[in-house]
Design an enzyme around this catalytic site. Structure first.
Site, mmCIF file in Angstrom:
data_model
loop_
_atom_site.group_PDB
_atom_site.id
_atom_site.type_symbol
_atom_site.label_atom_id
_atom_site.label_comp_id
_atom_site.label_asym_id
_atom_site.label_seq_id
_atom_site.Cartn_x
_atom_site.Cartn_y
_atom_site.Cartn_z
ATOM 1 N N TYR A 226 0.798 -1.223 0.000
ATOM 2 C CA TYR A 226 0.000 0.000 0.000
ATOM 3 C C TYR A 226 0.835 1.279 0.000
ATOM 4 O O TYR A 226 0.301 2.370 0.176
ATOM 5 C CB TYR A 226 -0.990 0.005 1.159
ATOM 6 C CG TYR A 226 -0.386 -0.199 2.527
ATOM 7 C CD1 TYR A 226 0.461 0.751 3.089
ATOM 8 C CD2 TYR A 226 -0.676 -1.347 3.258
ATOM 9 C CE1 TYR A 226 1.004 0.568 4.341
ATOM 10 C CE2 TYR A 226 -0.134 -1.551 4.523
ATOM 11 C CZ TYR A 226 0.704 -0.584 5.057
ATOM 12 O OH TYR A 226 1.248 -0.768 6.295
ATOM 13 N N LYS A 314 -13.297 3.261 10.088
ATOM 14 C CA LYS A 314 -13.516 1.870 10.494
ATOM 15 C C LYS A 314 -14.922 1.366 10.159
ATOM 16 O O LYS A 314 -15.903 2.106 10.264
ATOM 17 C CB LYS A 314 -13.298 1.745 12.007
ATOM 18 C CG LYS A 314 -11.912 2.162 12.452
ATOM 19 C CD LYS A 314 -10.892 1.103 12.161
ATOM 20 C CE LYS A 314 -10.781 0.178 13.351
ATOM 21 N NZ LYS A 314 -9.562 -0.633 13.293
ATOM 22 N N CYS A 426 -13.946 -38.921 25.238
ATOM 23 C CA CYS A 426 -14.619 -40.212 25.342
ATOM 24 C C CYS A 426 -13.572 -41.246 24.954
ATOM 25 O O CYS A 426 -13.053 -41.216 23.844
ATOM 26 C CB CYS A 426 -15.800 -40.279 24.384
ATOM 27 S SG CYS A 426 -16.368 -41.962 24.082
ATOM 28 N N CYS A 431 -16.790 -45.714 19.771
ATOM 29 C CA CYS A 431 -17.877 -44.728 19.931
ATOM 30 C C CYS A 431 -18.374 -44.308 18.544
ATOM 31 O O CYS A 431 -17.580 -43.859 17.717
ATOM 32 C CB CYS A 431 -17.342 -43.529 20.704
ATOM 33 S SG CYS A 431 -18.442 -42.103 20.732
HETATM 34 ZN ZN LIG Z 1 -18.447 -41.940 22.993
#
Ligand SMILES: [Zn+2]
Length: 671
Positions: A226, A314, A426, A431
């Site tokens: 710029y 702004k 977990c 899962c």
């Molecule tokens: Zn699970």
């Protein structure tokens, strides 16, 4: 051996071609040759430079990437301070600024240049004799950090200028990360369990200030320049002409800049972009308005650390307040439990927000966010909105602190929270939520890239019991695919073709696809390069993993733990049986010996055969057990075998150990 001047000419020719195509691609966004052709040019140059290291110059395109990490950045004194801009927030304030400036200029007429204000990191690029010599951050405006090596990795920054230039000058610009690049980076970090960047600006700043330039090189940084900081010699008389001149030199200048006459036109420009900035590929936070004639800029001068001749108008913030109705939990691929905010729908910057991220348990506690709170939400581009924090004064006393569920919401297993980690997990690898995420990760574009196998199909395959782990994908038959609802013959065939094609992905992709905790794309590449095969990686000891400089103990432990699990080893065997390729070094055009195959014969003094081969691989090269036409060099030690004769027949260049050492040393110096 070729004549040296012929080699040097060829090297120069290659560099000029590469620089040109680089400019077409990164600055003009209009390439003329394919990526493969570009890579070919780079490979030839890398090969010649490895062979003739005396011709390597710091501005060679091969030197963009691969510099060694530094302990700390050096300090750069800015010859002309990098000032910050005063802000205005309304048309009235803008008019007041314009009036004040006009008064100071006592009726001298001037026009105005408007630029979009990039939300990135301001940098100063010094060129001497047409070559980039220093790149620095703004720092405190007077002194910045020397980040030359990192800025060299930004492809839209020219390393050499083809037009005649003043002997020395400094260009200023804003380095930024696109919204897409930011999202991708954060997704990788989330996958790897790393803290996320709050916004593209932080991500750009974090990337530019990496001590290891090789990490910077992998971040899709870009720049808009710029203006000039200073220059020796004659310069354009207006800012607008300066921008034009920078463009002709090969710099990337925003196409949205405008030369305007009246302050009312500035307001129109501003309104135009308030409405359209969401559609831009990058974040902007306002419009910079500058007085065009350079002489008048000089007359106005600065007040404190702000120039009088420019102002930042702004944009309005993209924040809003709403009620946090509840906190939900998502189960991630690695089993991480990710809390998210369920909000009373609220309009922020023209978009309705109902969900927002809450990062993790610790973050919620630290910000003291409670269910029922009135919260501030922020939206930045296409990024998932986030909850900034509660407005405590609006509490009624009915708000509930967040308590992490003790059981996995998907499978009911008791959750665990490893010491020192901010996430709960977990631990059940079967899962269904985790399997689904692992599967979608495995097939995703940056992993095995199996096109057509989107989330819905993954879910359908799991529901039918056809896929229980990612390897099952490779055992799917057409009949099985056709048994899914709405699956047609053509689509099924396309998916099967994509699955077959994915067997040939580079090793780094396969490692990434496995979804090892803390192993993102960058880490996967490092591991692939280091170990060369999945087998070797699986056998790596903890201390061997820890010995890799870029790998911390957390990652080393995670990789080691992954390969210690029977179920994971079975998964890998299953993939192997299906014909997924694990070998095949990833090649990065960045590394100095990329594309070069070294073969060894005889005994070396300084290294064992394994050490020598490991060195070559570390530098991106390949090693072979026999001499073929694609062998780049035969390294000849004491008592060479029949490979030497074969190399002579095929006219393969021979290297004595000392020459090999020199190449390695040169290559190492480059990265
Ligand atoms: Zn699970």
């Amino acid at each position: 051996m070729e004549e040296l001047y012929v080699v040097r000419d060829r090297i120069e020719q290659l560099r000029a071609q590469i620089n040109y195509h680089n400019y077409r691609y990164y600055v003009l966004d209009s390439p003329e040759i394919s990526d493969a052709e570009y890579d070919e040019l780079m490979r030839e140059l890398a090969r010649l430079e490895a062979q003739y290291p005396q011709f390597i110059t710091p501005d060679s395109p091969t030197q963009r990437v691969g510099a060694q990490p530094v302990e700390a950045f050096g300090v750069v004194q800015h010859p002309v301070p990098m000032l910050s801009l005063a802000n205005v927030f309304s048309y009235e304030e803008l008019q007041a600024w314009h009036k004040r400036v006009s008064g100071l200029l006592r009726g001298q007429s001037f026009d105005l240049v408007c630029e979009l204000k990039m939300d990135g990191l301001a940098v100063a690029l010094t060129y001497e004799g047409g070559r980039l010599t220093t790149g620095a951050t703004r720092g405190d405006g007077m002194r910045g950090e020397d980040i030359t090596q990192n800025l060299k990795t930004v492809r839209s920054i020219p390393l050499t200028l083809s037009q005649p230039t003043p002997p020395r000058f400094e260009v200023r610009g804003e380095v930024y990360l696109s919204k897409k690049g930011f999202e991708k980076l954060n997704k990788e970090r989330a996958d790897a369990g790393l803290p996320l960047f709050a916004n593209p600006r932080n991500a750009a700043a974090g990337s530019v200030r990496q001590l290891d330039p090789r990490i910077t090189a992998r971040r899709p940084l870009d720049i808009y320049v710029y203006g000039l900081g200073w220059a020796e010699g004659e310069m354009p008389l207006t800012h607008w002409e300066t921008l034009d001149w920078l463009k002709t030199l090969g710099f990337k200048v925003s196409p949205h800049n405008a030369l305007l006459g009246h302050v009312k036109e500035v307001e129109d420009y501003y309104r135009h972009w308030v409405e359209r900035r969401e559609g831009l590929e990058y974040e902007t936070d306002g419009v910079v308005v500058k007085i065009n004639p350079i002489a008048l800029q000089g007359q106005l001068g600065n007040v404190g650390r702000e120039p009088r001749w420019a102002v930042a108008y702004k944009f309005p913030a993209t924040q809003g307040t709403t009620r946090l109705l509840d906190i939900g939990i998502n189960v991630g691929r690695t089993g991480s439990l990710n809390p998210y905010a369920i909000l009373e729908p609220v309009l922020v910057g023209g978009v309705t927000i109902k969900l927002a991220t809450l990062h993790n348990e610790d973050d919620i506690r630290r910000k003291d966010i409670r269910v029922g709170d009135t919260v501030i939400v922020q939206r930045a581009g296409e990024v998932i909105p986030q909850v900034i924090g509660p407005i405590v004064t609006k509490r009624t006393g009915a708000e509930r602190p967040f308590v992490m569920s003790e059981r996995c919401p998907a499978c009911g297993t008791s959750v665990v929270r490893p010491e020192g980690e901010v996430m709960s997990y977990c631990p059940n690898s079967a899962c269904p939520a985790q399997v689904f995420r692992s599967l979608t990760h495995f097939v995703s574009r940056s992993a095995m890239d199996i096109e057509g196998l989107g989330e819905q199909w993954c879910l359908a395959l799991m529901e039918k019991g056809l896929v229980k782990d990612p390897a099952d994908v490779y055992y799917l038959t057409k009949e099985q695919l056709l048994s899914l609802e709405r699956m047609g013959d053509k689509l099924a065939q396309n998916i099967l073709d994509a699955i077959a094609a994915s067997k040939e992905r580079p090793l780094s992709r396969v490692i990434f696809a496995l979804g090892i905790r803390h192993v993102g794309e960058e880490m996967a590449e490092i591991l692939a390069k280091k170990f060369g095969s999945l087998e070797r990686l699986a056998q790596a000891s903890l201390s061997e993993l820890m010995a890799i400089p870029t790998i911390g103990p957390k990652i080393a432990e995670s990789v080691h733990a992954y390969f210690s699990q029977e179920a994971n080893l079975r998964l890998i065997q299953k993939l192997e049986r299906a014909g997924v390729k694990f070998k095949g070094q990833v090649t990065s055009k960045a590394l100095p010996l990329t594309g070069m195959e070294f073969v060894f014969t005889g005994k070396l003094d300084a290294y064992s055969r394994n050490q020598a081969e490991a060195l070559v691989k570390e530098l991106g090269g390949e090693t072979g057990s026999s001499v073929t036409r694609k062998t780049a060099y035969l390294v000849v030690g004491a008592d060479p075998g029949s490979k030497l004769d074969r190399a002579r027949t095929l006219n393969i260049p021979l290297l004595a150990e000392a020459e090999f050492q020199r190449i390695v040393k040169e290559a190492k110096a480059k990265g």
